[in-house]
Motif scaffolding. Structure first.
Motif, PDB file in Angstrom:
ATOM      1  N   CYS A   1      -2.653   7.944  -2.292  1.00  0.00           N
ATOM      2  CA  CYS A   1      -2.612   7.159  -1.060  1.00  0.00           C
ATOM      3  C   CYS A   1      -3.790   6.186  -0.954  1.00  0.00           C
ATOM      4  N   ASN A   2      -3.489   4.942  -0.631  1.00  0.00           N
ATOM      5  CA  ASN A   2      -4.541   3.962  -0.357  1.00  0.00           C
ATOM      6  C   ASN A   2      -5.205   4.244   0.982  1.00  0.00           C
ATOM      7  N   ARG A   3      -4.367   4.620   1.962  1.00  0.00           N
ATOM      8  CA  ARG A   3      -4.877   4.993   3.276  1.00  0.00           C
ATOM      9  C   ARG A   3      -4.115   6.203   3.784  1.00  0.00           C
ATOM     10  N   VAL A   4      -4.749   6.904   4.716  1.00  0.00           N
ATOM     11  CA  VAL A   4      -4.159   8.080   5.338  1.00  0.00           C
ATOM     12  C   VAL A   4      -4.193   7.877   6.847  1.00  0.00           C
ATOM     13  N   ALA A   5      -3.069   8.184   7.512  1.00  0.00           N
ATOM     14  CA  ALA A   5      -3.000   8.135   8.967  1.00  0.00           C
ATOM     15  C   ALA A   5      -2.719   9.539   9.480  1.00  0.00           C
ATOM     16  N   ALA A   6      -3.484   9.981  10.462  1.00  0.00           N
ATOM     17  CA  ALA A   6      -3.311  11.310  11.048  1.00  0.00           C
ATOM     18  C   ALA A   6      -2.674  11.162  12.421  1.00  0.00           C
TER      19      ALA A   6
ATOM     20  N   GLY B   1      -7.400   5.357   7.689  1.00  0.00           N
ATOM     21  CA  GLY B   1      -8.293   4.697   6.749  1.00  0.00           C
ATOM     22  C   GLY B   1      -8.204   5.369   5.395  1.00  0.00           C
ATOM     23  N   PRO B   2      -9.047   4.978   4.455  1.00  0.00           N
ATOM     24  CA  PRO B   2      -9.116   5.713   3.185  1.00  0.00           C
ATOM     25  C   PRO B   2      -9.423   7.175   3.471  1.00  0.00           C
TER      26      PRO B   2
ATOM     27  N   GLU C   1       0.830  -1.212   0.000  1.00  0.00           N
ATOM     28  CA  GLU C   1       0.000   0.000   0.000  1.00  0.00           C
ATOM     29  C   GLU C   1       0.858   1.253   0.000  1.00  0.00           C
ATOM     30  N   ILE C   2       0.225   2.366  -0.328  1.00  0.00           N
ATOM     31  CA  ILE C   2       0.828   3.684  -0.139  1.00  0.00           C
ATOM     32  C   ILE C   2       0.094   4.315   1.031  1.00  0.00           C
ATOM     33  N   LEU C   3       0.787   4.453   2.160  1.00  0.00           N
ATOM     34  CA  LEU C   3       0.194   5.048   3.354  1.00  0.00           C
ATOM     35  C   LEU C   3       0.727   6.463   3.499  1.00  0.00           C
ATOM     36  N   GLY C   4      -0.166   7.427   3.569  1.00  0.00           N
ATOM     37  CA  GLY C   4       0.221   8.813   3.770  1.00  0.00           C
ATOM     38  C   GLY C   4       0.062   9.200   5.227  1.00  0.00           C
ATOM     39  N   LEU C   5       1.105   9.766   5.819  1.00  0.00           N
ATOM     40  CA  LEU C   5       1.066  10.204   7.217  1.00  0.00           C
ATOM     41  C   LEU C   5       1.021  11.718   7.270  1.00  0.00           C
ATOM     42  N   VAL C   6       0.023  12.257   7.959  1.00  0.00           N
ATOM     43  CA  VAL C   6      -0.092  13.702   8.143  1.00  0.00           C
ATOM     44  C   VAL C   6      -0.052  14.023   9.628  1.00  0.00           C
TER      45      VAL C   6
END
Length: 247
Positions: free
Chosen positions: A203-208, A218-219, A34-39
């Motif tokens: 991003c497949n999912r995003v984590a905050a 999640g998405p 997956e591509i997980l984006g962290l913000v």
């Protein structure tokens, strides 16, 4: 989730400096492929988390596991640092060759062949390999840094603000490049970003990350529905509305 479907498994991770705790009992699973984006807020611990995962910072407690690692030998990890972090005294080709020289015994001719192939993979030419970092545009610098991160064909790629400093067109092209390479090669991406367009595009999912923990994951559409105060302020502010994240 089955361990063989995970690239990274983080449990109760604590990281700090002196009395200050930055990462506070954080748990997170990153899925294979997956591509997980962290913000997160500036100074909120995103880079601290990434540097801990790649072994540059020690943890105080908790566990970090790489289920894909074989026989305890660890996992090859490619890293694209913010602003590229190229070696200024080396040309682009030599920068790409650096991890190859450290990890493999290859002839000079083969080193050149592999480095040129990686440069072409990210949209540059063999001739670009002769250029030094001072001669590269911002977009080219990012591409050389990406080629270096992919030099050893890692199954796991860490990206720290990969589109920062790029104009919108170059940023969109770089996003598309990451998405294409990930789909083609199948590696897992852990990406820190402030770029809301990148989150929506690749991003497949995003984590905050907020208060040292994962506040929502999640998405993107699911994260937009979070009622966490920081998450709502980040994704439902004027900038987000301007970029049509709520459309």
């Amino acid at each position: 989730m089955a361990p063989d479907s995970l690239a990274i498994c983080i449990r109760d991770l604590v990281v700090g400096f002196g009395p200050h705790v930055v990462i506070d009992h954080l748990s997170l699973d990153i899925r294979k492929g997956e591509i997980l984006g962290l913000v997160g807020a500036s100074g909120g611990g995103k880079s601290v988390l990434m540097r801990t995962l790649i072994g540059l910072l020690p943890k105080r407690s908790g566990a970090i596991e790489f289920p894909q690692a074989v026989n305890g030998s660890g996992m090859r990890r490619g890293v694209l640092f913010q602003q590229g972090a190229l070696f200024s005294a080396l040309n682009a080709r030599q920068n790409v060759q650096f991890p190859l020289r450290e990890a493999a015994r290859l002839s000079p001719a083969l080193l050149d062949e592999v480095a040129n192939a990686k440069l072409e993979m990210v949209g540059l030419s063999a001739a670009d390999g002769d250029k030094f970092p001072s001669e590269l545009s911002g977009g080219m610098t990012k591409r050389v840094a990406l080629a270096r991160a992919l030099a050893l064909d890692p199954p796991l790629l860490f990206l720290d603000e990969p589109t920062s400093g790029l104009d919108p067109i170059a940023a969109g092209e770089f996003d598309a490049l990451i998405k294409t390479l990930q789909a083609t090669l199948g590696f897992t991406v852990f990406m820190i970003t402030h770029d809301l367009n990148s989150l929506a595009a690749i991003c497949n999912r995003v984590a905050a990350l907020a208060d040292g923990r994962i506040a929502a994951i999640g998405p993107l559409r699911a994260v937009l529905e979070s009622d966490h105060p920081w998450v709502r302020a980040y994704f439902h502010g004027a900038r987000a509305q301007m970029l049509h994240l709520e459309a």
